[in-house]
Motif scaffolding. Structure first.
Motif, PDB file in Angstrom:
ATOM      1  N   GLY A 275       4.583  -7.774   7.045  1.00  0.00           N
ATOM      2  CA  GLY A 275       5.459  -8.823   6.514  1.00  0.00           C
ATOM      3  C   GLY A 275       6.345  -8.338   5.390  1.00  0.00           C
ATOM      4  N   PRO A 276       7.445  -9.077   5.132  1.00  0.00           N
ATOM      5  CA  PRO A 276       8.423  -8.636   4.134  1.00  0.00           C
ATOM      6  C   PRO A 276       7.879  -8.616   2.710  1.00  0.00           C
ATOM      7  CG  PRO A 276       8.982 -10.813   4.980  1.00  0.00           C
ATOM      8  CD  PRO A 276       7.827 -10.327   5.779  1.00  0.00           C
ATOM      9  N   PHE A 277       8.391  -7.667   1.932  1.00  0.00           N
ATOM     10  CA  PHE A 277       7.946  -7.450   0.547  1.00  0.00           C
ATOM     11  C   PHE A 277       9.124  -6.775  -0.149  1.00  0.00           C
ATOM     12  CE2 PHE A 277       4.438  -4.880  -1.937  1.00  0.00           C
ATOM     13  CZ  PHE A 277       4.907  -5.385  -3.123  1.00  0.00           C
ATOM     14  N   PRO A 278      10.101  -7.575  -0.640  1.00  0.00           N
ATOM     15  CA  PRO A 278      11.373  -7.015  -1.117  1.00  0.00           C
ATOM     16  C   PRO A 278      11.231  -5.971  -2.222  1.00  0.00           C
ATOM     17  CG  PRO A 278      11.529  -9.397  -0.919  1.00  0.00           C
ATOM     18  CD  PRO A 278      10.084  -9.044  -0.677  1.00  0.00           C
ATOM     19  N   SER A 279      10.294  -6.130  -3.143  1.00  0.00           N
ATOM     20  CA  SER A 279      10.230  -5.174  -4.258  1.00  0.00           C
ATOM     21  C   SER A 279       9.251  -4.033  -3.983  1.00  0.00           C
ATOM     22  CB  SER A 279       9.873  -5.897  -5.567  1.00  0.00           C
ATOM     23  OG  SER A 279       8.550  -6.390  -5.494  1.00  0.00           O
ATOM     24  N   GLU A 280       8.915  -3.841  -2.717  1.00  0.00           N
ATOM     25  CA  GLU A 280       7.970  -2.757  -2.353  1.00  0.00           C
ATOM     26  C   GLU A 280       8.541  -1.392  -2.724  1.00  0.00           C
ATOM     27  OE1 GLU A 280       6.909  -2.643   1.810  1.00  0.00           O
ATOM     28  OE2 GLU A 280       5.288  -1.200   1.426  1.00  0.00           O
ATOM     29  N   GLU A 281       7.680  -0.524  -3.256  1.00  0.00           N
ATOM     30  CA  GLU A 281       8.043   0.865  -3.567  1.00  0.00           C
ATOM     31  C   GLU A 281       7.244   1.759  -2.633  1.00  0.00           C
ATOM     32  OE1 GLU A 281      10.107   2.390  -5.690  1.00  0.00           O
ATOM     33  OE2 GLU A 281      10.959   0.568  -6.582  1.00  0.00           O
ATOM     34  N   LYS A 282       7.946   2.344  -1.665  1.00  0.00           N
ATOM     35  CA  LYS A 282       7.224   3.105  -0.639  1.00  0.00           C
ATOM     36  C   LYS A 282       6.940   4.540  -1.062  1.00  0.00           C
ATOM     37  CE  LYS A 282       8.411   0.425   3.401  1.00  0.00           C
ATOM     38  NZ  LYS A 282       9.560  -0.021   4.153  1.00  0.00           N
ATOM     39  N   GLY A 283       7.641   5.037  -2.074  1.00  0.00           N
ATOM     40  CA  GLY A 283       7.521   6.451  -2.455  1.00  0.00           C
ATOM     41  C   GLY A 283       6.451   6.711  -3.499  1.00  0.00           C
ATOM     42  N   GLU A 284       6.816   7.637  -4.386  1.00  0.00           N
ATOM     43  CA  GLU A 284       5.892   8.127  -5.396  1.00  0.00           C
ATOM     44  C   GLU A 284       5.411   7.016  -6.343  1.00  0.00           C
ATOM     45  OE1 GLU A 284       6.579  11.410  -8.695  1.00  0.00           O
ATOM     46  OE2 GLU A 284       7.473  11.960  -6.762  1.00  0.00           O
ATOM     47  N   LEU A 285       6.361   6.130  -6.696  1.00  0.00           N
ATOM     48  CA  LEU A 285       6.022   5.073  -7.634  1.00  0.00           C
ATOM     49  C   LEU A 285       4.959   4.131  -7.053  1.00  0.00           C
ATOM     50  CD1 LEU A 285       6.863   3.826 -10.398  1.00  0.00           C
ATOM     51  CD2 LEU A 285       8.060   2.158  -9.010  1.00  0.00           C
ATOM     52  N   GLY A 286       5.153   3.788  -5.757  1.00  0.00           N
ATOM     53  CA  GLY A 286       4.161   2.937  -5.086  1.00  0.00           C
ATOM     54  C   GLY A 286       2.801   3.607  -5.079  1.00  0.00           C
ATOM     55  N   ALA A 287       2.807   4.909  -4.829  1.00  0.00           N
ATOM     56  CA  ALA A 287       1.539   5.666  -4.784  1.00  0.00           C
ATOM     57  C   ALA A 287       0.888   5.685  -6.164  1.00  0.00           C
ATOM     58  CB  ALA A 287       1.810   7.083  -4.287  1.00  0.00           C
ATOM     59  N   ARG A 288       1.717   5.783  -7.202  1.00  0.00           N
ATOM     60  CA  ARG A 288       1.186   5.800  -8.575  1.00  0.00           C
ATOM     61  C   ARG A 288       0.526   4.449  -8.910  1.00  0.00           C
ATOM     62  NH1 ARG A 288       4.869   6.803 -13.971  1.00  0.00           N
ATOM     63  NH2 ARG A 288       3.193   6.669 -15.499  1.00  0.00           N
ATOM     64  N   LEU A 289       1.194   3.369  -8.525  1.00  0.00           N
ATOM     65  CA  LEU A 289       0.621   2.040  -8.769  1.00  0.00           C
ATOM     66  C   LEU A 289      -0.683   1.872  -7.982  1.00  0.00           C
ATOM     67  CD1 LEU A 289       3.840  -0.197  -8.606  1.00  0.00           C
ATOM     68  CD2 LEU A 289       2.377   0.134 -10.615  1.00  0.00           C
ATOM     69  N   ARG A 290      -0.683   2.335  -6.722  1.00  0.00           N
ATOM     70  CA  ARG A 290      -1.871   2.201  -5.873  1.00  0.00           C
ATOM     71  C   ARG A 290      -3.049   2.965  -6.473  1.00  0.00           C
ATOM     72  NH1 ARG A 290       0.033   4.269  -1.500  1.00  0.00           N
ATOM     73  NH2 ARG A 290       1.162   2.333  -1.188  1.00  0.00           N
TER      74      ARG A 290
END
Ligand code: GDP
Ligand code: IMO
Ligand code: MG
Length: 429
Positions: A275-290
């Motif tokens: 499903g949609p998630f407009p502010s999703e960060e798919k790269g390094e930043l997303g990985a850092r948050l995860r």
């Protein structure tokens, strides 16, 4: 505020379990009003971690009545396992009761959930596989099975006679599944009823008597606003009403009796499933948050998608829930970021929108518009608002401003103690 709802203001996993457990120290009763074992609520105290799926997060306080309301879909086998595990870890569950009106998740619901996802293929919803959608569908189609049916052989036999001819025809002819035998289900589910007898009660009367006596009652939502069947990113939603409107329908407390709604949101955003998630960060930043936020599903273990806080979603949640106060969790996960961002609008076709579009294609193609703020070193360890770094205070004030509701509580760690009360008047304190 004697009656307070705790609702997810994002896509679930906002930390509702932690916040409910914290506030339950002062509650007489904690009530789940929707969802089922798709929920995974984590509570951490004294170095121990508990993951709850059906059981309300008030269970750790002896004497606090915990109710599974009529709006919940109950998987009896799973619930019994949860009770056994809690008891084995020394948690007294004698104050846990289940609505006699709650719907029962049957084995065919879980099969149907799995088979439908399989058929959807690339268009799958990414459900938790707990049979949630099919069970709510049967409730509305009027051939569901209720918890009260598990207490009486004739009632359960009658309920199975109502549903099985339809369900088996569907499973066999459409899905080429062998189907389910009435006698097997009858014996299996009567045995669950036997074990749960004494806990299956009229919770509607219990909730109302408690409210009339001025007791403090918390309503613990599962999932979140953007997963709501009406207000979420349909069809990538769950099949119930996690929003505050669901409290009344799912517990039997009249809507005028609810006095406050606490919206729980992470200091950033996550989503699990499709499903949609407009502010999703798919790269390094997303990985850092995860990695920093340990963003892996409590129920399914799936990695959660991560991104910046979305204030368009936040404002929408404040409106549809009538949120009176915000609980911002996991602020510590943003510790050490040089800059932090908040999504304040969606750019689409040369225009910037500040409201949530209904059209998913539009949402998927929207470019988030960000406001950037300075980061901070450390929030972990703070126990009052004024102990927070000035930049973190400004970040929280910006969230409150953009969402349109005051900050009532801040969480700076997973432990019960890592909590800052900002506005006790907006909590059950
Ligand atoms: P729920 O479904 O809304 O109850 O949330 P989950 O329990 O599924 O996910 C929230 C996760 O974040 C859990 O692992 C919590 O222990 C953890 N958590 C909650 N609040 C905080 C916080 O303030 N800081 C950190 N670091 N972790 C938190
Ligand atoms: P808590 O209470 C996050 C998501 C699933 C899927 C969609 C539909 O822990 O916040 P379902 O099994 O309900 O039919 O799945 O909803 N989902 C959740 N996501 N937290 C939850 O619960 C969720 N419960 C369901 O991942 O995208
Ligand atoms: Mg969860």
């Amino acid at each position: 505020m004697p009656t307070l709802a705790i609702v997810g203001a994002q896509w679930g996993d906002e930390g509702k379990g932690k916040v409910t457990d914290y506030l339950a120290a002062r509650a007489d009763m904690v009530v789940r009003y929707q969802g089922g074992a798709n929920a995974g609520h984590t509570v951490v105290f004294r170095g121990e971690t508990f993951r709850l799926h059906h059981v309300p997060s008030g269970i750790f306080y002896p004497g606090t009545i915990c109710l599974i309301g009529n709006g919940v879909v109950v998987d009896p086998e799973h619930l019994l396992q949860e009770i056994d595990e809690l008891e084995a870890r020394g948690i007294d569950t004698r104050s846990l009761f289940i609505s006699d009106r709650a719907q029962v998740i049957m084995p065919y619901h879980k099969e149907q959930d799995r088979l439908e996802e399989e058929v959807r293929g690339d268009r799958r919803l990414g459900t938790t596989g707990r049979g949630i959608g099919p069970c709510y569908a049967d409730k509305v189609a009027r051939y569901g099975i209720r918890m009260i049916d598990l207490l009486d052989r004739a009632s359960l036999a009658e309920a199975l006679d109502r549903v099985l001819p339809i369900k088996n025809r569907l499973l066999r002819q459409v899905f080429h599944h062998p189907g389910f035998e009435k006698e097997v289900l009858l014996n299996q589910f009567l045995a669950y009823g036997e074990r749960l007898r004494g806990r299956i009660v009229d919770t509607v009367t219990l909730v109302n008597e408690a409210a009339e006596a001025g007791k403090r009652i918390l309503f613990e939502g599962a999932q979140g606003t953007l997963l709501d069947i009406d207000y979420g990113t349909y069809p990538f939603v769950t099949s119930s009403s996690p929003t505050a409107g669901g409290v009344s329908v799912g517990s039997g407390l009249g809507p005028t009796r609810l006095q406050g709604v606490l919206g729980v949101a992470k200091a950033y955003a996550t989503r699990v499933g499709e499903g949609p998630f407009p502010s999703e960060e798919k790269g390094e930043l997303g990985a850092r948050l995860r990695q920093r936020g340990q963003e892996f599903g409590t129920t399914t273990g799936r990695p959660r998608r991560c991104g910046w806080f979305d204030a368009v979603v936040g404002r929408f949640a404040v409106r549809v829930n009538g949120i009176t106060g915000l609980a911002i969790t996991k602020l510590d996960v943003l510790d050490g970021f040089e800059k932090v961002r908040i999504c304040v609008g969606y750019r689409y076709g040369g225009q910037v929108r500040r409201t949530l579009p209904t059209d998913l294609r539009l949402l998927a193609q929207s470019q988030p518009v960000y406001e950037e703020l300075p980061g901070w070193e450390q929030t972990r360890g703070a126990r009052t608002f004024s102990e927070l770094p000035a930049a973190a205070q400004r970040y929280l004030e910006a969230l409150a401003d953009l969402c349109g509701a005051p900050i009532a509580l801040v969480s700076v760690g997973y432990d019960r103690d890592e909590t800052i009360v900002v506005r006790p008047d907006l909590l059950l304190l």
